[in-house]
Motif scaffolding. Structure first.
Motif, PDB file in Angstrom:
ATOM      1  N   ARG A  19       0.827  -1.216   0.000  1.00  0.00           N
ATOM      2  CA  ARG A  19       0.000   0.000   0.000  1.00  0.00           C
ATOM      3  C   ARG A  19       0.856   1.258   0.000  1.00  0.00           C
ATOM      4  O   ARG A  19       0.621   2.176  -0.772  1.00  0.00           O
ATOM      5  CB  ARG A  19      -0.942  -0.001   1.201  1.00  0.00           C
ATOM      6  CG  ARG A  19      -2.084  -0.982   1.109  1.00  0.00           C
ATOM      7  CD  ARG A  19      -3.149  -0.712   2.157  1.00  0.00           C
ATOM      8  NE  ARG A  19      -2.638  -0.841   3.511  1.00  0.00           N
ATOM      9  CZ  ARG A  19      -2.629  -1.972   4.199  1.00  0.00           C
ATOM     10  NH1 ARG A  19      -3.079  -3.086   3.650  1.00  0.00           N
ATOM     11  NH2 ARG A  19      -2.166  -2.009   5.436  1.00  0.00           N
ATOM     12  N   ALA A  20       1.842   1.309   0.902  1.00  0.00           N
ATOM     13  CA  ALA A  20       2.650   2.519   1.031  1.00  0.00           C
ATOM     14  C   ALA A  20       3.428   2.800  -0.251  1.00  0.00           C
ATOM     15  O   ALA A  20       3.484   3.940  -0.730  1.00  0.00           O
ATOM     16  CB  ALA A  20       3.603   2.397   2.216  1.00  0.00           C
ATOM     17  N   SER A  21       4.025   1.761  -0.816  1.00  0.00           N
ATOM     18  CA  SER A  21       4.808   1.983  -2.033  1.00  0.00           C
ATOM     19  C   SER A  21       3.905   2.289  -3.220  1.00  0.00           C
ATOM     20  O   SER A  21       4.236   3.125  -4.065  1.00  0.00           O
ATOM     21  CB  SER A  21       5.695   0.771  -2.329  1.00  0.00           C
ATOM     22  OG  SER A  21       4.924  -0.369  -2.662  1.00  0.00           O
ATOM     23  N   SER A  22       2.742   1.660  -3.290  1.00  0.00           N
ATOM     24  CA  SER A  22       1.863   1.875  -4.445  1.00  0.00           C
ATOM     25  C   SER A  22       1.321   3.302  -4.462  1.00  0.00           C
ATOM     26  O   SER A  22       1.161   3.892  -5.530  1.00  0.00           O
ATOM     27  CB  SER A  22       0.711   0.867  -4.460  1.00  0.00           C
ATOM     28  OG  SER A  22      -0.199   1.094  -3.412  1.00  0.00           O
ATOM     29  N   TRP A  23       1.058   3.875  -3.280  1.00  0.00           N
ATOM     30  CA  TRP A  23       0.551   5.253  -3.215  1.00  0.00           C
ATOM     31  C   TRP A  23       1.555   6.210  -3.840  1.00  0.00           C
ATOM     32  O   TRP A  23       1.221   7.044  -4.688  1.00  0.00           O
ATOM     33  CB  TRP A  23       0.284   5.638  -1.759  1.00  0.00           C
ATOM     34  CG  TRP A  23      -0.481   6.917  -1.585  1.00  0.00           C
ATOM     35  CD1 TRP A  23      -1.827   7.057  -1.445  1.00  0.00           C
ATOM     36  CD2 TRP A  23       0.079   8.250  -1.535  1.00  0.00           C
ATOM     37  NE1 TRP A  23      -2.155   8.396  -1.313  1.00  0.00           N
ATOM     38  CE2 TRP A  23      -0.991   9.148  -1.367  1.00  0.00           C
ATOM     39  CE3 TRP A  23       1.371   8.756  -1.616  1.00  0.00           C
ATOM     40  CZ2 TRP A  23      -0.808  10.512  -1.274  1.00  0.00           C
ATOM     41  CZ3 TRP A  23       1.562  10.122  -1.538  1.00  0.00           C
ATOM     42  CH2 TRP A  23       0.473  10.990  -1.364  1.00  0.00           C
ATOM     43  N   SER A  24       2.816   6.092  -3.436  1.00  0.00           N
ATOM     44  CA  SER A  24       3.857   6.991  -3.947  1.00  0.00           C
ATOM     45  C   SER A  24       4.165   6.694  -5.415  1.00  0.00           C
ATOM     46  O   SER A  24       4.353   7.614  -6.221  1.00  0.00           O
ATOM     47  CB  SER A  24       5.127   6.859  -3.109  1.00  0.00           C
ATOM     48  OG  SER A  24       4.884   7.207  -1.765  1.00  0.00           O
ATOM     49  N   CYS A  25       4.197   5.403  -5.758  1.00  0.00           N
ATOM     50  CA  CYS A  25       4.474   5.030  -7.148  1.00  0.00           C
ATOM     51  C   CYS A  25       3.380   5.521  -8.083  1.00  0.00           C
ATOM     52  O   CYS A  25       3.651   5.943  -9.215  1.00  0.00           O
ATOM     53  CB  CYS A  25       4.615   3.516  -7.264  1.00  0.00           C
ATOM     54  SG  CYS A  25       6.121   2.840  -6.530  1.00  0.00           S
ATOM     55  N   HIS A  26       2.140   5.464  -7.615  1.00  0.00           N
ATOM     56  CA  HIS A  26       1.009   5.908  -8.430  1.00  0.00           C
ATOM     57  C   HIS A  26       1.194   7.369  -8.845  1.00  0.00           C
ATOM     58  O   HIS A  26       1.027   7.719 -10.024  1.00  0.00           O
ATOM     59  CB  HIS A  26      -0.288   5.740  -7.647  1.00  0.00           C
ATOM     60  CG  HIS A  26      -1.524   6.060  -8.431  1.00  0.00           C
ATOM     61  ND1 HIS A  26      -2.206   5.123  -9.170  1.00  0.00           N
ATOM     62  CD2 HIS A  26      -2.206   7.226  -8.598  1.00  0.00           C
ATOM     63  CE1 HIS A  26      -3.253   5.696  -9.758  1.00  0.00           C
ATOM     64  NE2 HIS A  26      -3.270   6.967  -9.427  1.00  0.00           N
ATOM     65  N   LEU A  27       1.562   8.211  -7.891  1.00  0.00           N
ATOM     66  CA  LEU A  27       1.750   9.630  -8.195  1.00  0.00           C
ATOM     67  C   LEU A  27       2.967   9.839  -9.090  1.00  0.00           C
ATOM     68  O   LEU A  27       2.930  10.631 -10.037  1.00  0.00           O
ATOM     69  CB  LEU A  27       1.903  10.422  -6.893  1.00  0.00           C
ATOM     70  CG  LEU A  27       0.656  10.496  -6.013  1.00  0.00           C
ATOM     71  CD1 LEU A  27       0.943  11.303  -4.750  1.00  0.00           C
ATOM     72  CD2 LEU A  27      -0.524  11.119  -6.763  1.00  0.00           C
ATOM     73  N   ALA A  28       4.054   9.122  -8.792  1.00  0.00           N
ATOM     74  CA  ALA A  28       5.258   9.267  -9.610  1.00  0.00           C
ATOM     75  C   ALA A  28       4.996   8.837 -11.048  1.00  0.00           C
ATOM     76  O   ALA A  28       5.476   9.472 -11.994  1.00  0.00           O
ATOM     77  CB  ALA A  28       6.396   8.456  -9.002  1.00  0.00           C
ATOM     78  N   CYS A  29       4.222   7.779 -11.221  1.00  0.00           N
ATOM     79  CA  CYS A  29       3.915   7.291 -12.564  1.00  0.00           C
ATOM     80  C   CYS A  29       2.959   8.226 -13.295  1.00  0.00           C
ATOM     81  O   CYS A  29       3.036   8.366 -14.522  1.00  0.00           O
ATOM     82  CB  CYS A  29       3.344   5.872 -12.490  1.00  0.00           C
ATOM     83  SG  CYS A  29       4.575   4.616 -12.051  1.00  0.00           S
ATOM     84  N   ALA A  80      -5.032   4.075  -6.150  1.00  0.00           N
ATOM     85  CA  ALA A  80      -3.569   4.156  -6.182  1.00  0.00           C
ATOM     86  C   ALA A  80      -2.917   2.825  -6.532  1.00  0.00           C
ATOM     87  O   ALA A  80      -1.932   2.425  -5.913  1.00  0.00           O
ATOM     88  CB  ALA A  80      -3.035   4.682  -4.847  1.00  0.00           C
ATOM     89  N   MET A  81      -3.462   2.128  -7.512  1.00  0.00           N
ATOM     90  CA  MET A  81      -2.887   0.841  -7.912  1.00  0.00           C
ATOM     91  C   MET A  81      -2.364   0.870  -9.344  1.00  0.00           C
ATOM     92  O   MET A  81      -1.987  -0.163  -9.895  1.00  0.00           O
ATOM     93  CB  MET A  81      -3.933  -0.264  -7.763  1.00  0.00           C
ATOM     94  CG  MET A  81      -4.339  -0.511  -6.324  1.00  0.00           C
ATOM     95  SD  MET A  81      -5.596  -1.805  -6.197  1.00  0.00           S
ATOM     96  CE  MET A  81      -6.121  -1.560  -4.488  1.00  0.00           C
ATOM     97  N   PRO A  95       3.786   3.357 -17.170  1.00  0.00           N
ATOM     98  CA  PRO A  95       2.822   2.292 -16.843  1.00  0.00           C
ATOM     99  C   PRO A  95       3.123   1.696 -15.473  1.00  0.00           C
ATOM    100  O   PRO A  95       4.287   1.609 -15.060  1.00  0.00           O
ATOM    101  CB  PRO A  95       3.050   1.266 -17.960  1.00  0.00           C
ATOM    102  CG  PRO A  95       3.648   2.043 -19.087  1.00  0.00           C
ATOM    103  CD  PRO A  95       4.491   3.085 -18.440  1.00  0.00           C
ATOM    104  N   MET A  96       2.070   1.253 -14.769  1.00  0.00           N
ATOM    105  CA  MET A  96       2.245   0.738 -13.412  1.00  0.00           C
ATOM    106  C   MET A  96       1.234  -0.354 -13.125  1.00  0.00           C
ATOM    107  O   MET A  96       0.070  -0.273 -13.520  1.00  0.00           O
ATOM    108  CB  MET A  96       2.074   1.864 -12.389  1.00  0.00           C
ATOM    109  CG  MET A  96       2.087   1.405 -10.939  1.00  0.00           C
ATOM    110  SD  MET A  96       1.683   2.755  -9.800  1.00  0.00           S
ATOM    111  CE  MET A  96       1.333   1.834  -8.292  1.00  0.00           C
ATOM    112  N   VAL A  97       1.683  -1.403 -12.428  1.00  0.00           N
ATOM    113  CA  VAL A  97       0.796  -2.436 -11.898  1.00  0.00           C
ATOM    114  C   VAL A  97       1.100  -2.601 -10.415  1.00  0.00           C
ATOM    115  O   VAL A  97       2.188  -2.263  -9.952  1.00  0.00           O
ATOM    116  CB  VAL A  97       0.978  -3.789 -12.627  1.00  0.00           C
ATOM    117  CG1 VAL A  97       0.674  -3.656 -14.104  1.00  0.00           C
ATOM    118  CG2 VAL A  97       2.370  -4.355 -12.412  1.00  0.00           C
ATOM    119  N   THR A  98       0.117  -3.113  -9.673  1.00  0.00           N
ATOM    120  CA  THR A  98       0.308  -3.370  -8.254  1.00  0.00           C
ATOM    121  C   THR A  98      -0.161  -4.775  -7.917  1.00  0.00           C
ATOM    122  O   THR A  98      -1.317  -5.122  -8.184  1.00  0.00           O
ATOM    123  CB  THR A  98      -0.478  -2.362  -7.387  1.00  0.00           C
ATOM    124  OG1 THR A  98       0.017  -1.043  -7.630  1.00  0.00           O
ATOM    125  CG2 THR A  98      -0.312  -2.687  -5.903  1.00  0.00           C
TER     126      THR A  98
END
Length: 589
Positions: A85-95, A121-122, A101-104
């Motif tokens: 959860r914590a990493s996906s939140w930040s990664c979502h914004l960065a992406c 945020a996934m 492209p991003m997957v979680t």
């Protein structure tokens, strides 16, 4: 591809094991895998960057996003794969900021609150590890089913083989898992309420520090600490207690397994409950946490100890569903889909037919190209730094390799196998060191299918001889490929007629070049489901059409789109068609 695996953790978790196991397999396949996390304990291939995702103040989160943007740009990251959860939140914004492209992968139940419902945020696709998580994301958080794919934990199944039953004087029960959080609470209650240390030798395998509450058990129960040799630990166990990956690995070794996790107790895994076990990640995921009747555990333990092994079909089903190679194949499919759809680009596959030296050789149909213009095309492709591939290259290295970072790939295809392919195309391929795929008709000497047509007949053009076809293949620059015996419209033939056309053509070409064929082209681009199934059944790995098929070529390797090149396709026209987004723009018209 350049892939960034993002985790947030302070100790070894199932998410870390999953990410590094899948990551190492991706590395073996030629991808560049990077990791970012608070800690990373398990040995892994690829660079690791430390980032304290678990520090979640607002300023820290802005720092996380900024650092991720820096990593994405510096290392030309093509796809981010988050695992928490914590990493996906930040990664979502960065992406979002970088258009990456991003997957979680979602390893557990998600908290339900208003902000989470509005901001999942996934990224572009959520990959729940089991059906229970998928259903919770959909029912509680409103995540659409279309935006999710169940992607199970991948296991290196070759490391876990059926073990002989141990010959212990006292039954050995092994509990494997963390001693913190819900799993720690579960372990404590099992030791305190359910397991008799006088009857069994109980060992707890964990990488966690033994908390004070477990100290009273240390005189009668063995706390082994972390181990890298899980198969040996399992082999000496009469019964294994655990959830998730622990249960899967135990079942692969044929050990009786009590699947119990943070949510529920599945019981001793057998053919009757294996589907339920898989759907809940072997007890880790359920409608609510720790919904377990501990008074029933003792009977389950005795039931497990009464058998020397788990049922063989159970082991086979686990091996089939959690095999690392199969899981990473699925990941690569997902990565390709997300990447191609996100950037709206695909490797161009262009289609020529025949080539001419002067205007007297022009035909009625627009299937010719002047050799001078062909050379201008090749010069443009060189300036654009394209590297040519064949379908055999893709078969050898994987379809996803067409998306390698810092590369521009193209496939040049030429239909029918005219004599001018040998006389005019081959010299240019040698001059520019390009490759091409030439689809050859073998049951005709000329283009009878276009000539003997009452309306609008074409000029007669000679096909290559057998010796010319062989020389094309022997050049090392041409993939000779199948195109039927007589160039019929396959969708107008019976299944057996289609089979005859495809089989005989393939056999003749393979005998001629002393090599197997990899790809096939449907004459006129016309085909039906029978055509596709026959191509696959008869040993082809790819089949190309014209304007039919999905925009992303990996989604149906037997209906691959191509971009037609016509006599009036000049250098600018070719540039428009090979930039990568041509088929996407054309589909929107």
């Amino acid at each position: 591809m350049n892939i960034l695996m993002a985790l947030s953790q302070l100790e070894v978790t199932g998410a870390e094991v999953y990410a590094t196991t899948a990551g190492d397999e991706l590395t073996q396949r030629g991808h560049n895998v990077f990791y970012v996390s608070d800690t990373l304990t398990k040995p892994h291939q690829g660079p690791f960057f430390k980032l304290r995702f678990n520090k979640r103040s607002i300023p820290r989160r802005f720092w996380h996003v900024g650092y991720l943007v820096y990593l994405i740009k510096k290392h030309n990251i093509q796809l981010v794969h988050a695992h928490s959860r914590a990493s996906s939140w930040s990664c979502h914004l960065a992406c979002k900021l970088t258009g990456t492209p991003m997957v979680t992968t979602v390893h557990g139940r998600q908290p339900v609150h208003a902000s989470r419902k509005k901001f999942h945020a996934m990224g572009d696709k959520a990959l729940p590890v089991c059906e229970a998580i998928r259903d919770q994301l959909h029912n509680d958080l409103g995540v659409s089913l279309d935006s999710m794919i169940v992607s199970r934990n991948g296991i290196e199944t070759t490391q876990f083989t059926h073990q002989a039953a141990p010959n212990n004087n006292k039954p050995v029960i092994t509990i494997i898992g963390r001693l913190t959080g819900p799993k720690g609470e579960l372990c404590y209650r099992l030791l305190n309420e359910c397991l008799d240390s006088n009857k069994y030798h109980i060992q707890v395998v964990t990488g966690s520090k033994v908390e004070t509450r477990f100290e009273p058990f240390q005189s009668t129960i063995t706390f082994t600490g972390y181990t890298d040799d899980v198969p040996s630990m399992l082999a000496q166990s009469d019964l294994v207690i655990g959830a998730g990956r622990v249960a899967m690995e135990s079942l692969l070794c044929g050990r009786p397994t009590l699947a119990i996790g943070e949510a529920s107790c599945i019981g001793i895994v057998d053919t009757n409950n294996i589907a339920k076990a898989m759907a809940s990640n072997f007890g880790d995921i359920g409608p609510k946490d720790l919904d377990i009747d501990f008074s029933l555990i003792a009977k389950q333990v005795e039931l497990g100890l009464s058998a020397a092994h788990c049922e063989q079909p159970v082991s086979q089903l686990v091996r089939q569903n959690y095999d690392l190679n199969n899981i990473v194949n699925q990941l690569e499919q997902t990565y390709q889909t997300i990447y191609v759809e996100k950037i709206q680009r695909e490797m161009p596959i262009i289609m020529y037919h025949r080539f001419i030296k002067d205007d007297s050789e022009k035909g009625v149909h627009g299937t010719y190209m002047h050799v001078d213009m062909l050379e201008k095309h090749f010069k443009l492709l060189k300036r654009m730094k394209f590297e040519t591939l064949t379908f055999k290259d893709l078969a050898d290295n994987g379809l996803i390799r067409r998306l390698d970072a810092d590369k521009r790939y193209i496939i040049i295809t030429v239909d029918d196998g005219y004599q001018d392919n040998y006389e005019l195309l081959l010299p240019l391929l040698k001059k520019y060191n390009f490759k091409a795929v030439v689809y050859c008709v073998t049951g005709e000497n000329f283009n009878r299918w276009d000539v003997e047509v009452p309306s609008n007949p074409e000029k007669q053009v000679t096909l290559m001889s057998a010796e010319q076809i062989k020389q094309m293949h022997d050049s090392g620059l041409v993939e000779i490929a199948g195109h039927t015996m007589t160039h019929p419209r396959l969708d107008q033939l019976s299944v057996e007629q289609q089979r005859s056309e495809i089989v005989e053509n393939k056999a003749q070409l393979e005998s001629l070049i002393n090599d197997s064929l990899t790809s096939f082209a449907y004459p006129f681009g016309d085909h039906n489901q029978d055509s596709k199934e026959l191509a696959q059944e008869l040993g082809y790995q790819f089949a190309v059409a014209t304007n039919q098929g999905p925009l992303a070529m990996h989604q149906d390797p037997f209906a691959i789109r191509r971009i037609a090149i016509f006599p009036k396709t000049d250098v600018f026209g070719l540039w428009r068609k090979v930039r990568g987004n041509y088929t996407f723009r054309k589909a929107k018209r």
